[in-house]
Scaffold this active site. Structure first.
Site, PDB file in Angstrom:
ATOM      1  N   HIS A   1      49.115  45.788  34.872  1.00  0.00           N
ATOM      2  CA  HIS A   1      49.972  44.666  35.285  1.00  0.00           C
ATOM      3  C   HIS A   1      49.817  43.535  34.278  1.00  0.00           C
ATOM      4  CE1 HIS A   1      46.043  43.779  37.291  1.00  0.00           C
ATOM      5  NE2 HIS A   1      46.257  42.644  36.646  1.00  0.00           N
TER       6      HIS A   1
HETATM    7  C1  T46 Z   1      43.083  41.835  36.360  1.00  0.00           C
HETATM    8  C2  T46 Z   1      42.142  42.981  36.247  1.00  0.00           C
HETATM    9  C3  T46 Z   1      41.222  42.878  35.078  1.00  0.00           C
HETATM   10  C4  T46 Z   1      41.817  40.236  46.067  1.00  0.00           C
HETATM   11  O1  T46 Z   1      41.969  40.211  47.313  1.00  0.00           O
HETATM   12  N1  T46 Z   1      41.287  39.148  45.433  1.00  0.00           N
HETATM   13  C5  T46 Z   1      41.101  39.120  44.087  1.00  0.00           C
HETATM   14  O2  T46 Z   1      40.612  38.086  43.552  1.00  0.00           O
HETATM   15  C6  T46 Z   1      41.483  40.269  43.318  1.00  0.00           C
HETATM   16  C7  T46 Z   1      41.297  40.270  41.804  1.00  0.00           C
HETATM   17  C8  T46 Z   1      42.000  41.351  43.964  1.00  0.00           C
HETATM   18  N2  T46 Z   1      42.155  41.335  45.327  1.00  0.00           N
HETATM   19  C9  T46 Z   1      42.663  42.537  46.012  1.00  0.00           C
HETATM   20  C10 T46 Z   1      44.087  42.934  45.670  1.00  0.00           C
HETATM   21  C11 T46 Z   1      44.062  44.433  45.842  1.00  0.00           C
HETATM   22  O3  T46 Z   1      44.262  44.743  47.216  1.00  0.00           O
HETATM   23  O4  T46 Z   1      41.845  43.653  45.576  1.00  0.00           O
HETATM   24  C12 T46 Z   1      42.624  44.823  45.489  1.00  0.00           C
HETATM   25  C13 T46 Z   1      42.504  45.450  44.109  1.00  0.00           C
HETATM   26  O5  T46 Z   1      43.154  44.600  43.142  1.00  0.00           O
HETATM   27  P1  T46 Z   1      43.927  45.174  41.865  1.00  0.00           P
HETATM   28  O6  T46 Z   1      44.532  46.470  42.178  1.00  0.00           O
HETATM   29  O7  T46 Z   1      44.804  44.084  41.326  1.00  0.00           O
HETATM   30  O8  T46 Z   1      42.673  45.414  40.864  1.00  0.00           O
HETATM   31  P2  T46 Z   1      42.690  45.732  39.313  1.00  0.00           P
HETATM   32  O9  T46 Z   1      41.297  46.093  38.945  1.00  0.00           O
HETATM   33  O10 T46 Z   1      43.756  46.691  38.949  1.00  0.00           O
HETATM   34  O11 T46 Z   1      43.069  44.322  38.607  1.00  0.00           O
HETATM   35  C14 T46 Z   1      42.128  43.275  38.647  1.00  0.00           C
HETATM   36  C15 T46 Z   1      42.824  41.934  38.862  1.00  0.00           C
HETATM   37  O12 T46 Z   1      43.654  42.025  40.031  1.00  0.00           O
HETATM   38  C16 T46 Z   1      43.677  41.529  37.694  1.00  0.00           C
HETATM   39  O13 T46 Z   1      44.037  40.173  37.800  1.00  0.00           O
HETATM   40  O14 T46 Z   1      43.479  41.242  35.361  1.00  0.00           O
HETATM   41  O15 T46 Z   1      41.382  43.225  37.437  1.00  0.00           O
END
Ligand code: T46
Length: 136
Positions: free
Chosen positions: A51
């Site tokens: 993303h």
């Molecule tokens: C990024 C990369 C490096 C939250 O509730 N709070 C938070 O602060 C974050 C970061 C995520 N979440 C929830 C949202 C989703 O339900 O945790 C779950 C997993 O998040 P996501 O699929 O976005 O995780 P990554 O590892 O793909 O991405 C994350 C960050 O979201 C993003 O900003 O740059 O790590």
């Protein structure tokens, strides 16, 4: 490097007791640090990220193990391997990121400029490429 993204050496102080590294918001990183989160227990076959963010600025630091980060501005791509707790990666807004190859019990810490906000995410690569064309 892609966009205004950059790697940087994190200030570190080492003595016989070990090492201490620190990052402060400064002229180099003129944003308030509002959130810290970290990724760990990530199987090496998994990809995270996939993303871009509209406004969010972040600093990534791999505290243990190693992680490959692919940055994409809609045109060019670059790969950075984070494998040391004294190496930081600043990621500016409107950059697509894929995180691969979490190895050796990787722990990736992320300092973010904003609280969590799902509306700041662009999770569709085609939408991102379209929006990125309008930058510059
Ligand atoms: C990024 C990369 C490096 C939250 O509730 N709070 C938070 O602060 C974050 C970061 C995520 N979440 C929830 C949202 C989703 O339900 O945790 C779950 C997993 O998040 P996501 O699929 O976005 O995780 P990554 O590892 O793909 O991405 C994350 C960050 O979201 C993003 O900003 O740059 O790590």
């Amino acid at each position: 490097m892609i966009g205004n993204c950059k790697t940087f050496k994190i200030n570190s102080i080492t003595d016989t007791r070990g090492s201490l590294s620190f990052i402060e918001s400064s002229d180099d990183f003129p944003f308030e640090f509002k959130r810290l989160y970290y990724l760990y227990n990530v199987p090496s076959c998994e990809v995270r990220g996939a993303h871009a963010h509209k406004k969010l600025e972040q600093i990534l630091v791999c505290l243990n193990g190693s992680v490959d980060v692919i940055l994409f501005d809609g045109k060019d791509k670059t790969k950075i391997t984070l494998s040391s707790p004294d190496l930081g990666l600043y990621v500016c807004p409107m950059i697509w990121r894929d995180l691969h190859n979490f190895k050796n019990d990787a722990v990736l810490a992320v300092i973010a400029s904003e609280h969590y906000d799902e509306t700041d995410y662009i999770r569709d690569i085609n939408e991102f490429i379209k929006l990125a064309k309008h930058i510059d």
